[in-house]
Scaffold this motif. Structure first.
Motif, mmCIF file in Angstrom:
data_model
loop_
_atom_site.group_PDB
_atom_site.id
_atom_site.type_symbol
_atom_site.label_atom_id
_atom_site.label_comp_id
_atom_site.label_asym_id
_atom_site.label_seq_id
_atom_site.Cartn_x
_atom_site.Cartn_y
_atom_site.Cartn_z
ATOM 1 N N LYS A 157 0.834 -1.223 0.000
ATOM 2 C CA LYS A 157 0.000 0.000 0.000
ATOM 3 C C LYS A 157 0.859 1.260 0.000
ATOM 4 O O LYS A 157 0.622 2.174 -0.783
ATOM 5 N N SER A 158 1.854 1.281 0.901
ATOM 6 C CA SER A 158 2.640 2.505 1.030
ATOM 7 C C SER A 158 3.501 2.733 -0.210
ATOM 8 O O SER A 158 3.608 3.866 -0.698
ATOM 9 N N ASP A 181 -1.275 5.607 8.539
ATOM 10 C CA ASP A 181 -0.796 4.512 9.378
ATOM 11 C C ASP A 181 -0.098 5.156 10.580
ATOM 12 O O ASP A 181 1.098 5.446 10.542
ATOM 13 N N THR A 208 5.458 4.830 7.411
ATOM 14 C CA THR A 208 6.641 4.527 6.591
ATOM 15 C C THR A 208 6.849 5.545 5.462
ATOM 16 O O THR A 208 7.887 5.545 4.816
ATOM 17 N N ASP A 246 -2.869 6.801 2.828
ATOM 18 C CA ASP A 246 -2.299 5.453 2.930
ATOM 19 C C ASP A 246 -2.792 4.852 4.248
ATOM 20 O O ASP A 246 -2.340 5.252 5.317
HETATM 21 MG MG LIG Z 1 2.211 0.698 4.798
#
Ligand SMILES: [Mg+2]
Ligand SMILES: Nc1ncnc2c1ncn2[C@@H]1O[C@H](COP(=O)(O)OP(=O)(O)OP(=O)(O)O)[C@@H](O)[C@H]1O
Length: 295
Positions: free
Chosen positions: A48-49, A72, A77, A161
């Motif tokens: 995802k990121s 998140d 991240t 995200d």
């Molecule tokens: Mg992530």
């Protein structure tokens, strides 16, 4: 010791008033955002990121003004992936200025707010029983603050995200009632695709949030010696038709993508001619098409 559940009122903090004021600020901020897109998955670690960072870069390179929220809160991240981990945030009377990447994408992340490199985000609850509710409440609060108190300016796209799991989407849908759509990320394995179906059902049938489509990440591996495409996960599985219809793209596994993420370099900018970059740019184009924007 009294816990917050023992307090007969809000102990003079006017918590309801504060949350309402912030929710109003959030709605006000969103009026200068054209399209909001949440990137989610049922499973963790599917990309995802990486996808968010590269979609943001692709949309920025197309001339859009793009903001990213690293939603998140516990495992941020994106500051590292987008190369702004050492940025210092500037606070103004009307909010905080987001970090700006080398390409000009704006980012806000919990990672930019933590004083120490190795500091974890800790949610303090008074008992184990309260911990889950408390964490969820704090996460939503932090997310509301991220969107409401960041000076985004006018944005064409605001990408979020999300942490793994289908349970985060209802919170986001509540915070952003006019959420433009969601992109679901998966990997080609039966378990992962099963969870995609749950995410799609939750978004479409329960929350009535538009689904832009599904991105299949780490779809295959291109042999560096012979150029052949090799499956990375289960080789003999054919995704069902419903899945294929929603597919925005299949991104191959490329070790250079992981390396670029670790170095905070936009992969699609550094390696524009690789199959993974072409697939990522194509996904960004389909998102623009979804909103009827010229590409
Ligand atoms: Mg992530
Ligand atoms: N297509 C790809 N090729 C090579 N490496 C990849 C690819 N996609 C993701 N990765 C790597 O896989 C790891 C997991 O990716 P990422 O952190 O983007 O997943 P995530 O879904 O955001 O994880 P989490 O659920 O923990 O938030 C990272 O090290 C990333 O660099």
């Amino acid at each position: 010791m009294k816990t917050y559940t023992d307090l007969p009122s809000d102990a003079g903090s006017n918590i309801i008033g504060q949350v309402t004021a912030q929710a109003n600020r959030l709605q006000q901020r969103l009026t200068s955002v054209k399209h909001t897109v949440a990137v989610m998955s049922g499973k963790g670690g599917v990309g995802k990121s990486s996808l968010t960072a590269n979609l943001a870069a692709a949309l920025t390179l197309k001339g859009n003004t793009v903001g990213v929220v690293d939603a998140d809160i516990n495992g941020p991240t994106l500051a590292k992936m987008m190369g702004v981990r050492t940025a210092t945030l500037e606070y103004t009377p009307t909010g905080v200025k987001p970090a700006i990447t080398a390409l000009g994408t704006k980012l806000i992340s919990m990672d930019l707010l933590l004083a120490e490199d190795d500091a974890p985000v800790l949610w303090n609850a008074h008992s184990q029983k309260d911990a889950f509710t408390w964490r969820a409440t704090m996460e939503v609060g932090a997310l509301r603050e991220f969107i409401a108190d960041t000076e985004w300016g006018n944005l064409d796209y605001l990408l979020l995200d999300l942490p793994p799991g289908t349970d985060r989407l209802p919170n986001v849908a509540e915070l952003i009632p006019n959420l433009g759509g969601i992109v679901v990320v998966t990997i080609p394995s039966e378990v992962s695709q099963l969870i995609v179906k749950k995410s799609v059902t939750m978004a479409r049938d329960i929350l009535k949030v538009p689904i832009i489509g599904v991105v299949e990440n780490m779809a295959f591996y291109i042999c560096q010696h012979c150029g052949e495409e090799e499956p990375l996960f289960s080789a003999d599985e054919t995704p069902d038709t419903a899945f294929q219809q929603t597919l925005l793209g299949s991104i191959p596994f490329d070790p250079r993508l992981a390396h670029a993420n670790d170095n905070g370099t936009p992969y699609i900018d550094k390696y524009p001619d690789t199959p993974a970059s072409k697939a990522l740019v194509q996904v960004a184009k389909k998102i623009q098409d979804f909103f009827g924007e010229k590409t």
